[in-house]
Design a protein around this motif. Structure first.
Motif, mmCIF file in Angstrom:
data_model
loop_
_atom_site.group_PDB
_atom_site.id
_atom_site.type_symbol
_atom_site.label_atom_id
_atom_site.label_comp_id
_atom_site.label_asym_id
_atom_site.label_seq_id
_atom_site.Cartn_x
_atom_site.Cartn_y
_atom_site.Cartn_z
ATOM 1 N N MET A 51 0.818 -1.212 0.000
ATOM 2 C CA MET A 51 0.000 0.000 0.000
ATOM 3 C C MET A 51 0.852 1.262 0.000
ATOM 4 S SD MET A 51 -3.101 -1.036 2.516
ATOM 5 C CE MET A 51 -4.062 0.350 1.953
ATOM 6 N N GLY A 52 2.153 1.097 0.212
ATOM 7 C CA GLY A 52 3.069 2.229 0.283
ATOM 8 C C GLY A 52 4.068 2.019 1.397
ATOM 9 N N ASP A 53 5.023 2.921 1.492
ATOM 10 C CA ASP A 53 6.062 2.837 2.516
ATOM 11 C C ASP A 53 5.615 3.622 3.747
ATOM 12 O OD1 ASP A 53 8.444 2.108 3.673
ATOM 13 O OD2 ASP A 53 9.714 3.102 2.193
ATOM 14 N N GLY A 54 6.303 3.433 4.822
ATOM 15 C CA GLY A 54 5.979 4.144 6.055
ATOM 16 C C GLY A 54 6.667 3.532 7.248
ATOM 17 N N PHE A 55 5.961 3.502 8.347
ATOM 18 C CA PHE A 55 6.467 2.938 9.596
ATOM 19 C C PHE A 55 5.257 2.457 10.375
ATOM 20 C CE2 PHE A 55 5.591 7.392 10.156
ATOM 21 C CZ PHE A 55 4.968 7.484 11.400
ATOM 22 N N ALA A 56 5.464 1.882 11.536
ATOM 23 C CA ALA A 56 4.345 1.425 12.362
ATOM 24 C C ALA A 56 4.605 1.798 13.814
ATOM 25 C CB ALA A 56 4.150 -0.083 12.222
ATOM 26 N N ILE A 57 3.540 1.808 14.575
ATOM 27 C CA ILE A 57 3.642 2.103 16.007
ATOM 28 C C ILE A 57 2.939 1.016 16.797
ATOM 29 C CG2 ILE A 57 3.013 3.728 17.853
ATOM 30 C CD1 ILE A 57 3.208 5.987 15.794
ATOM 31 N N LYS A 58 3.633 0.494 17.817
ATOM 32 C CA LYS A 58 2.994 -0.387 18.803
ATOM 33 C C LYS A 58 2.369 0.558 19.813
ATOM 34 C CE LYS A 58 6.321 -4.173 18.623
ATOM 35 N NZ LYS A 58 7.297 -4.948 19.411
ATOM 36 N N PRO A 59 1.042 0.720 19.781
ATOM 37 C CA PRO A 59 0.409 1.752 20.611
ATOM 38 C C PRO A 59 0.382 1.387 22.097
ATOM 39 C CG PRO A 59 -1.263 0.500 19.460
ATOM 40 C CD PRO A 59 0.066 -0.004 18.969
ATOM 41 N N GLU A 60 0.561 2.415 22.924
ATOM 42 C CA GLU A 60 0.429 2.202 24.367
ATOM 43 C C GLU A 60 -0.927 2.694 24.869
ATOM 44 O OE1 GLU A 60 2.823 5.885 26.379
ATOM 45 O OE2 GLU A 60 3.993 4.147 25.775
ATOM 46 N N ASN A 61 -1.658 3.411 24.006
ATOM 47 C CA ASN A 61 -3.034 3.783 24.322
ATOM 48 C C ASN A 61 -3.787 3.924 23.004
ATOM 49 O OD1 ASN A 61 -2.953 6.572 23.325
ATOM 50 N ND2 ASN A 61 -1.649 6.979 25.097
ATOM 51 N N GLY A 62 -5.052 4.195 23.060
ATOM 52 C CA GLY A 62 -5.871 4.224 21.857
ATOM 53 C C GLY A 62 -6.161 5.606 21.316
ATOM 54 N N GLN A 63 -5.426 6.610 21.738
ATOM 55 C CA GLN A 63 -5.641 7.977 21.262
ATOM 56 C C GLN A 63 -4.862 8.184 19.960
ATOM 57 O OE1 GLN A 63 -7.721 10.078 22.963
ATOM 58 N NE2 GLN A 63 -8.037 8.462 24.451
ATOM 59 N N VAL A 64 -5.576 8.603 18.907
ATOM 60 C CA VAL A 64 -4.943 8.820 17.607
ATOM 61 C C VAL A 64 -5.188 10.265 17.183
ATOM 62 C CG1 VAL A 64 -4.820 8.082 15.202
ATOM 63 C CG2 VAL A 64 -5.354 6.408 16.989
ATOM 64 N N PHE A 65 -4.103 10.959 16.823
ATOM 65 C CA PHE A 65 -4.159 12.370 16.453
ATOM 66 C C PHE A 65 -3.678 12.555 15.018
ATOM 67 C CE2 PHE A 65 -3.479 11.953 20.974
ATOM 68 C CZ PHE A 65 -4.485 12.756 21.494
ATOM 69 N N SER A 66 -4.111 13.631 14.407
ATOM 70 C CA SER A 66 -3.657 13.922 13.061
ATOM 71 C C SER A 66 -2.178 14.285 13.078
ATOM 72 C CB SER A 66 -4.446 15.076 12.449
ATOM 73 O OG SER A 66 -3.937 15.348 11.152
ATOM 74 N N PRO A 67 -1.397 13.668 12.196
ATOM 75 C CA PRO A 67 0.015 14.017 12.127
ATOM 76 C C PRO A 67 0.277 15.297 11.343
ATOM 77 C CG PRO A 67 -0.470 12.239 10.604
ATOM 78 C CD PRO A 67 -1.726 12.516 11.359
ATOM 79 N N VAL A 68 -0.714 15.759 10.579
ATOM 80 C CA VAL A 68 -0.511 16.873 9.652
ATOM 81 C C VAL A 68 -1.739 17.774 9.589
ATOM 82 C CG1 VAL A 68 1.093 15.596 8.151
ATOM 83 C CG2 VAL A 68 -1.374 15.472 7.730
ATOM 84 N N ASP A 69 -1.526 18.972 9.052
ATOM 85 C CA ASP A 69 -2.645 19.806 8.613
ATOM 86 C C ASP A 69 -3.099 19.227 7.279
ATOM 87 O OD1 ASP A 69 -2.007 21.474 10.749
ATOM 88 O OD2 ASP A 69 -1.235 23.096 9.503
#
Length: 171
Positions: A51-69
């Motif tokens: 689907m494309g390149d990127g990275f991943a995060i093993k989350p420690e909580n379920g809060q997700v925020f926008s990384p960009v405008d």
């Protein structure tokens, strides 16, 4: 006293200058946890970068925020994934967990809708980890650049805090 005032003024002036110069390309960490390489994601769609390149995060909580405008260009009906087009024309997919599509939105609360204008740091999604974690193979969350439009990116592996800057750099 003058030195202290000068330092305060200088620091503010520097922050404002830097912010003005990089404001458009800012990328904040969307989720607190541990950044890992896509190679370590337990799903070939992501680890093979289909689907494309990127990275991943093993989350420690379920809060997700926008990384960009930018603009929300897609919210999956099952609430497990959100697609964003940044104001600097990079497309980003945040896909919370593996096989979370099968939960049909159970444990997910979405705070945006398709077409929403968003700012870096705006709350996008909340996932009840206690409700979800035993129902899916993994909570690892890929952050995929589905279209970099000629840009490149780099990131630092390790512990991160949501809304942290200068961990992922897009040029």
């Amino acid at each position: 006293m003058f030195e202290k005032i000068r330092d305060i003024f200088f620091n503010r002036r520097m922050e404002n200058t830097v912010e003005e110069n990089v404001k458009e390309d800012i990328f904040l960490i969307p989720i607190s946890g541990d950044i890992i390489n896509l190679d370590d994601v337990p799903d070939e769609v992501f680890s093979k970068r289909m689907m494309g390149d990127g990275f991943a995060i093993k989350p420690e909580n379920g809060q997700v925020f926008s990384p960009v405008d930018g603009t929300v260009v897609g919210v999956f009906p099952t609430k497990h994934a959100i697609a964003i087009r940044s104001n600097f024309d990079v497309e980003i997919l945040i896909h919370f967990g593996m096989d979370t599509v099968n939960l049909n939105g159970e444990g997910f609360t979405v705070y945006v809708k398709e077409g929403s204008s968003i700012k870096a740091g705006d709350k996008l999604l909340k996932v009840d980890l206690n409700e979800v974690k035993d129902k899916v193979p993994s909570l690892i969350t890929p952050i995929i650049f589905t279209n970099l439009n000629g840009k490149s990116f780099s990131y630092t592996i390790g512990k991160v805090i949501a809304k942290e800057k200068n961990i992922v750099i897009i040029k």
